[in-house]
Enzyme design. Sequence first.
Site, PDB file in Angstrom:
ATOM      1  N   ARG A  17       0.817  -1.214   0.000  1.00  0.00           N
ATOM      2  CA  ARG A  17       0.000   0.000   0.000  1.00  0.00           C
ATOM      3  C   ARG A  17       0.855   1.270   0.000  1.00  0.00           C
ATOM      4  O   ARG A  17       0.361   2.347  -0.314  1.00  0.00           O
ATOM      5  CB  ARG A  17      -0.938  -0.009   1.213  1.00  0.00           C
ATOM      6  CG  ARG A  17      -2.088  -0.996   1.081  1.00  0.00           C
ATOM      7  CD  ARG A  17      -2.832  -1.159   2.387  1.00  0.00           C
ATOM      8  NE  ARG A  17      -3.321   0.122   2.902  1.00  0.00           N
ATOM      9  CZ  ARG A  17      -3.786   0.272   4.143  1.00  0.00           C
ATOM     10  NH1 ARG A  17      -3.813  -0.762   4.976  1.00  0.00           N
ATOM     11  NH2 ARG A  17      -4.210   1.461   4.550  1.00  0.00           N
ATOM     12  N   GLY A 143      -7.921  -6.898  16.387  1.00  0.00           N
ATOM     13  CA  GLY A 143      -8.269  -7.990  17.275  1.00  0.00           C
ATOM     14  C   GLY A 143      -8.683  -7.458  18.638  1.00  0.00           C
ATOM     15  O   GLY A 143      -8.199  -6.423  19.087  1.00  0.00           O
ATOM     16  N   ASN A 230       0.822   1.790   7.124  1.00  0.00           N
ATOM     17  CA  ASN A 230       0.637   0.914   5.971  1.00  0.00           C
ATOM     18  C   ASN A 230       0.476   1.686   4.669  1.00  0.00           C
ATOM     19  O   ASN A 230       0.384   1.082   3.604  1.00  0.00           O
ATOM     20  CB  ASN A 230      -0.592   0.020   6.181  1.00  0.00           C
ATOM     21  CG  ASN A 230      -0.383  -0.980   7.299  1.00  0.00           C
ATOM     22  OD1 ASN A 230       0.442  -1.877   7.194  1.00  0.00           O
ATOM     23  ND2 ASN A 230      -1.117  -0.802   8.387  1.00  0.00           N
ATOM     24  N   TYR A 352      26.030  33.796  -0.174  1.00  0.00           N
ATOM     25  CA  TYR A 352      26.341  32.366  -0.100  1.00  0.00           C
ATOM     26  C   TYR A 352      27.729  32.199   0.503  1.00  0.00           C
ATOM     27  O   TYR A 352      28.715  32.726  -0.032  1.00  0.00           O
ATOM     28  CB  TYR A 352      26.304  31.720  -1.490  1.00  0.00           C
ATOM     29  CG  TYR A 352      26.834  30.303  -1.464  1.00  0.00           C
ATOM     30  CD1 TYR A 352      26.122  29.290  -0.817  1.00  0.00           C
ATOM     31  CD2 TYR A 352      28.049  29.981  -2.058  1.00  0.00           C
ATOM     32  CE1 TYR A 352      26.608  27.998  -0.766  1.00  0.00           C
ATOM     33  CE2 TYR A 352      28.536  28.680  -2.012  1.00  0.00           C
ATOM     34  CZ  TYR A 352      27.816  27.694  -1.364  1.00  0.00           C
ATOM     35  OH  TYR A 352      28.295  26.422  -1.299  1.00  0.00           O
TER      36      TYR A 352
END
Length: 451
Positions: A17, A143, A230, A352
Amino acid sequence: MTQPIAAIVLAAGKGTRMKSDLHKVLHPIAGRPMLLHLTQAVADLGAQRTIVVTGAGREQVEAAVAPLGIATAVQSEQLGTAHAVAQAESALSGFDGDVLILYGDVPLVTSRTMRRMLDMLQSEDAPTAVVLGFRPDVPGAYGRIIAGPDGRIIKMVEAKDATPEELSETLCNSGLMAVRSADLFRLLSRVGNDNAAGEYYLPDVVMLAQAEGGFAVVTETDADEVAGVNSRAELAAVDASWQVRRRAEAMAGGATLIAPDTVWFAHDTVIGRDVLIEPNVFFGPGVAIADGATIRAFCHIEGATVGAKAEVGPYARLRPGAVMGDKSKVGNFVEMKKAVLGEGAKANHLSYLGDAEVGAGANIGAGTITCNYDGFFKAKTVIGEGAFIGSNSALVAPVSIGAGAIVAAGSVVTADVEADALCLVRPVQVSKPGWAKRFRNAMLVKKVAKN
């Protein structure tokens, strides 16, 4: 007496997934692979052994954990969680202690929660197993754990096999468990697959222990701590949850976050006291911010050290190797890479600084660039203490500007400048009176003729 600790981390799933070539458990949260968040928590416990059970994409996982001295075991077929744990038996040969069973895609479990599980396993009533439960807003396909008031587990059942009454229970199984090694593999060998999915379920060891006269207990934690990943959306959600906790820690430690939800920390960001962080700041890995520093809005900081009472931004970028001394300052649209800015030195605008060393108190004018790369090699620029670099200057490395020297605006410096000298590298200014007006008139005549 404290028992030796081992951890088995399950990471054999394909993670389809995620739709990624990168293994699911290696996707980063706060700049660190989620698997390594978990193994670090295990290491913080002082675990004697850690075994990662691999399967699909095993080469990536093995490469990630090998430098940490973590062993791996292979689950060639995906036959269920009990089968996956059983693959670690050989790697734990000779180990006698407590075993934590964890999941590589459940990365936010803390060492504190792991310790609580282990302490319960070693309690006087000696349960066979300790299961980590949680109560999600939507129990769905999790579960269920049916437990008594004392936490003793009466039954554990997968949602696919649960009755409507059992599905009404809100206490769910995270899958995380602590079991003594002497019991774990013996019970695993007896787990069957007579269920709706035809898989070998890890929770079955609880019921098998009961059949032997033992018992298991459940301890609860917040749903956020056992959130699994997932998909990309779940990855983002777990990262966001981690960030919420880290922001709270930063503020509790004495930092001020003007808009906390817009500040993103890395797993190892160090923030001192009295640090002020304005909105929309991103910290990559390897950043340390000392006491009293100010990080203004829209800054990106990675692999950098910011000294006490220094100021960064707004709209500044500090790349790996950037070091800002105490009370130094970089302003809007300044970028530093592998550069040191000395105490009190300033680069306020549009500059920079790469592969450079800037002395204390030096001033870097707007538009200054250290030209550190010739297309093949990097070279260093050294700017002495108290030097003044005029606007729009280019310092072509390797080059050294002496202490107290002044580089005039618009200079392209290709040779060293001695201390306290003026460096002036630009042509003599020439003015031609009336030239611009004559030019415009001539061009207008040509334009009219052309039309």
